[in-house]
Write an enzyme that holds these catalytic residues in place. Structure first.
Site, PDB file in Angstrom:
ATOM      1  N   VAL A  32       0.828  -1.206   0.000  1.00 22.65           N
ATOM      2  CA  VAL A  32       0.000   0.000   0.000  1.00 22.65           C
ATOM      3  C   VAL A  32       0.865   1.260   0.000  1.00 22.65           C
ATOM      4  CG1 VAL A  32      -0.336   0.194   2.516  1.00 22.65           C
ATOM      5  CG2 VAL A  32      -2.091   1.022   0.978  1.00 22.65           C
ATOM      6  N   ASP A  33       2.002   1.221   0.654  1.00 23.45           N
ATOM      7  CA  ASP A  33       2.909   2.368   0.713  1.00 23.45           C
ATOM      8  C   ASP A  33       3.366   2.759  -0.694  1.00 23.45           C
ATOM      9  OD1 ASP A  33       4.558   4.353   1.808  1.00 23.45           O
ATOM     10  OD2 ASP A  33       6.152   2.953   2.346  1.00 23.45           O
TER      11      ASP A  33
END
Length: 168
Positions: A32-33
Site C-alpha cells: 500500500v505504501d
C-alpha cells in the site's frame, strides 16, 4: 461515527484522509505504501522528505501527515505498524498506529478517514488479530471523540474483507 467496509484500492477512495501503512523511512516502499506514493505523485515524497529532515524517521506506532498529491483525498496520514514477531508489545504498537492516525485526523479537521489493513502484508501481523485491534481501537476512540464522522476500512484482499465483515 459511521463505519464503512469496502474491498478495493485505497488510492481510489474519496475521503478527507487516507492512511498509509508506511515504513520508518517514509520514503515509499512496497504494498500500500508504494501504491500511495505512485498514485499520489512526487508531492507526497517531497512532504515526507521535509518531515524526515525536521524530525528524523517515523517511529513504529507514530503517525505524520502530508499532502495527498494527486489522490482523491486532502491528506495522507502515514503510520508505521509493527513487524509481527509474536510479542505482546506489537499489539499495543498496532493500536497506537490506529490511535495516532485518528489523533492526526482530528488535528487536521478530517471528517472521513480510510484505513488499509496495517501490518498485515509484508509485516506478517496475523490478519484476524490485526482486524480485532483496528476495530476495537477505532471504536474506543469514537467513544471519546466525535470529530470524525466516518471511518472506511479498505481491504485489498477478500480474506481481510471477510474478517472485518464478521467483526463489524
Amino acid at each position: 461515527m459511521k463505519f464503512e467496509l469496502i474491498q478495493g484500492d485505497i488510492t481510489k477512495v474519496q475521503a478527507d484522509a487516507i492512511v498509509n501503512a508506511a515504513n520508518t523511512s517514509l520514503m515509499g516502499g512496497g504494498g500500500v505504501d508504494g501504491a500511495i506514493h505512485r498514485a499520489g505523485g512526487p508531492a507526497i515524497l517531497e512532504d515526507c522528505r521535509k518531515i524526515v529532515a525536521r524530525q528524523g524517521k517515523c517511529a513504529t506506532g507514530e503517525a505524520v501527515v502530508t499532502t495527498a498529491g494527486n489522490l482523491p483525498a486532502r491528506y495522507v496520514i502515514h503510520t508505521v505498524g509493527p513487524v509481527w514477531n509474536g510479542k505482546p508489545k506489537e499489539e499495543e504498537l498496532l493500536a497506537n498506529a490506529y490511535r495516532n492516525s485518528l489523533e492526526q485526523a482530528v488535528a487536521h479537521d478530517v471528517k472521513t478517514i480510510a484505513f488499509p489493513n496495517i501490518s498485515t502484508g509484508i509485516y506478517h501481523f496475523p490478519k484476524n488479530k490485526a482486524a480485532q485491534i483496528a476495530i476495537t481501537t477505532v471504536r474506543d476512540f469514537s467513544e471519546k471523540n466525535s470529530t470524525i464522522e466516518k471511518v472506511i476500512f479498505v481491504c485489498f484482499d477478500r480474506e481481510n474483507y471477510d474478517l472485518y465483515k464478521s467483526l463489524l
